[in-house]
Write a protein that holds these residues in place. Sequence first.
Motif, short mmCIF file in Angstrom:
data_model
loop_
_atom_site.label_atom_id
_atom_site.label_comp_id
_atom_site.label_asym_id
_atom_site.label_seq_id
_atom_site.Cartn_x
_atom_site.Cartn_y
_atom_site.Cartn_z
N ILE B 119 0.84 -1.20 0.00
CA ILE B 119 0.00 0.00 0.00
C ILE B 119 0.87 1.25 0.00
CG2 ILE B 119 -1.73 1.30 1.29
CD1 ILE B 119 -2.62 -1.42 2.46
N TYR B 123 -1.41 6.98 0.65
CA TYR B 123 -2.81 6.73 1.03
C TYR B 123 -2.98 6.84 2.54
CZ TYR B 123 -3.43 4.87 -3.67
OH TYR B 123 -3.49 4.74 -5.02
N ARG B 125 -1.00 8.49 4.59
CA ARG B 125 -0.82 9.90 4.97
C ARG B 125 -2.08 10.71 4.66
NH1 ARG B 125 5.40 11.44 3.29
NH2 ARG B 125 6.33 10.53 5.16
N ALA B 126 -2.64 10.45 3.49
CA ALA B 126 -3.85 11.18 3.11
C ALA B 126 -4.95 10.92 4.13
CB ALA B 126 -4.31 10.77 1.72
N ALA B 127 -5.08 9.68 4.56
CA ALA B 127 -6.12 9.34 5.53
C ALA B 127 -5.88 10.07 6.85
CB ALA B 127 -6.18 7.84 5.75
N TYR B 128 -4.63 10.15 7.28
CA TYR B 128 -4.33 10.90 8.51
C TYR B 128 -4.70 12.37 8.33
CZ TYR B 128 -1.92 7.32 11.26
OH TYR B 128 -1.63 6.22 12.02
N CYS B 129 -4.34 12.94 7.18
CA CYS B 129 -4.70 14.34 6.89
C CYS B 129 -6.20 14.55 7.00
CB CYS B 129 -4.31 14.71 5.47
SG CYS B 129 -2.66 15.33 5.30
N LEU B 130 -6.96 13.58 6.55
CA LEU B 130 -8.41 13.74 6.52
C LEU B 130 -9.02 13.42 7.88
CD1 LEU B 130 -8.93 12.24 2.99
CD2 LEU B 130 -9.25 14.63 3.63
N GLY B 131 -8.17 13.20 8.86
CA GLY B 131 -8.66 13.08 10.22
C GLY B 131 -8.98 11.66 10.66
N ALA B 132 -8.54 10.67 9.89
CA ALA B 132 -8.83 9.28 10.29
C ALA B 132 -7.92 8.84 11.43
CB ALA B 132 -8.67 8.35 9.09
N GLN B 136 -9.49 3.39 12.04
CA GLN B 136 -10.24 3.71 10.81
C GLN B 136 -9.36 3.50 9.58
OE1 GLN B 136 -11.19 7.73 12.07
NE2 GLN B 136 -13.36 7.21 12.19
N HIS B 140 -10.36 1.27 6.50
CA HIS B 140 -10.69 1.93 5.24
C HIS B 140 -9.52 2.00 4.25
CE1 HIS B 140 -14.74 3.27 6.28
NE2 HIS B 140 -14.26 3.43 7.50
N VAL B 141 -8.32 1.79 4.72
CA VAL B 141 -7.17 1.89 3.82
C VAL B 141 -6.41 0.57 3.73
CG1 VAL B 141 -5.02 3.10 3.31
CG2 VAL B 141 -6.94 4.36 4.29
N PRO B 144 -8.84 -2.67 2.43
CA PRO B 144 -9.13 -2.65 0.98
C PRO B 144 -7.87 -2.57 0.13
CG PRO B 144 -9.83 -0.59 2.02
CD PRO B 144 -9.45 -1.52 3.12
N GLY B 145 -6.85 -1.89 0.65
CA GLY B 145 -5.62 -1.76 -0.13
C GLY B 145 -4.91 -3.09 -0.29
#
Lengths: 283, 232
Positions: B119, B123, B125-132, B136, B140-141, B144-145
């Motif tokens: 993975i 992806y 890092r992006a999830a952390y940025c989006l507050g996950a 989570q 979510h990452v 599925p990844g």
Amino acid sequence: MSATPLHKKVATRGHLKIQDAHKVYDPEGAAVLAVDNCSLEIQPGEICMIVGPSGCGKTTLLNAIAGFHSLTSGTIHLDGEMLCGPGKPKAEPGADRIVVFQNGALFPWKTNLENVAFGPIMQGTMSPQEAREKARAIMADAGLSGMENNYPGEISSGVRRRVEIVRALMNDPKVLLLDEPYRALDSLTKSVMHEALLEIYYRNQVTIFFITHDLEEAIFLGHRVVIMTTRPCKPKKILTVDIPHPRDYSVLTSPRFRELMDETMEAVHEEAVKAFAAGEREG
Amino acid sequence: MPGLTVVFTEWVSKNPPYGLSIYTPEYYQHVLTSVQRVAIAFGLATLLGVPFGLLLGWSRKFKDFVFPVFEILRPIPALAWVPLAILMFKGTESPVIFITFLPAFFATTLNTMLGVHSIDESYIRAAYCLGAKRAQIFRHVVLPGALPFIFTGLQISMGVGWFSLVAGEMISGEYGLGYVIYSGYTLVSYPVIAIGMITLGLVGWISSALVRIVGTSLMQWRVRSLGLGDGS
Ligand SMILES: Nc1ncnc2c1ncn2[C@@H]1O[C@H](COP(=O)(O)OP(=O)(O)OP(=O)(O)O)[C@@H](O)[C@H]1O
Ligand SMILES: [Mg+2]
């Protein structure tokens, strides 16, 4: 500072202040000094463009702001709140500073709509139902209707980049951190992206920290262009782009634009030559 | 060697000279026994291997601790486990299932772990940025990844499962397709051997097709992104 007046709304948040940032990679071993003595203040709602030689440390600085890694020393404040600094070397990543990655990081296993709705659902600030509705609306605003149920892999890379920016804006961030987001795009798509980004910006007035290698892009978009020194990185020259916003592509042919281009080019070239010479020395 | 006609005639004969055809109940008994054993072993391997592989891929500490043992056990061929398995477990059923399970479990675990490693960091890092939060991100990452690799693992798992099953059934047991082939051998009955082999080919093919179907239905995004679908 005499920044160019912003278009319409005046942003009140997203004041980023970097003081004496210093970053050494692998201090026990190779000890690569990537950022040194770097201070930079970015005003709320400013589009601040960062240019500089390859490998000079731009991404390193961005990652420190985003909270992906620590600073060796130095302080970063966002709207007066310390993100990292003495006693807290690494910032917490959070939805107030959202990164748009060079190669794109939309989750390929989620539809575009699910991607855009992801942030508020994870943070628990909206119910999944609300988040999807808002995502649909904000996608429509950005001209992305009709591809809500497509997967990122099914749309062109230019549109993917727009979806990713919309996914970030969905969280109402204070700062957008963009690391060469349009590098892989052809120049035609790029110009469409630029206008789309400005349009989104005029509506949202978010602070933008934008790394690029494309000087034309830097001057076309930015209120200021920060030219970084070769590694270790710190601002060598800060150029205020005194062409008023809103801008469109006609400014590219204006004499003032050419002057600014020449001025930037000269400074960048100087650093590039230094970087090249340093590379020769290192073998 | 018998001709294909002899094999085929035996296979569809209402009164088979060698005693095995689609009209004899034993035939189904054998098929069913093998399918059941593989299903149990494959199910266990998936149920244990996927979470285990996810954990190995997700937690550095867990991997440092457990992976070396795993890497020493993994290269031991399933066949080498047969004597120990027979002595360890009572009856004929458990040793065969164990032999089938083991390589299937290794294949599933290893591929799942590689799936997590595959993975792209951005992806996460992006999830952390989006507050996950970490949990989570796992849901979510990471899950599925890793899914494409997990299903590659399940395909391999199914393949090595059948492979070891037959080996196990040849050595122990009184039912199953491996046993059919082996008894055909002891009786020098070519048609029985051939029927056993062809049937194995068929059920093996069906079982991996099933895994593939489940995989594509769980990963529509992949089908559609790679343009593998029929466009509907
Ligand atoms: N994890 C790391 N460990 C050691 N050195 C690193 C690491 N990451 C980056 N570097 C080094 O730090 C320096 C700055 O890297 P950085 O990625 O910040 O540069 P950049 O300005 O973003 O370059 P580019 O324009 O090519 O993207 C480079 O010399 C790089 O090799
Ligand atoms: Mg970089």
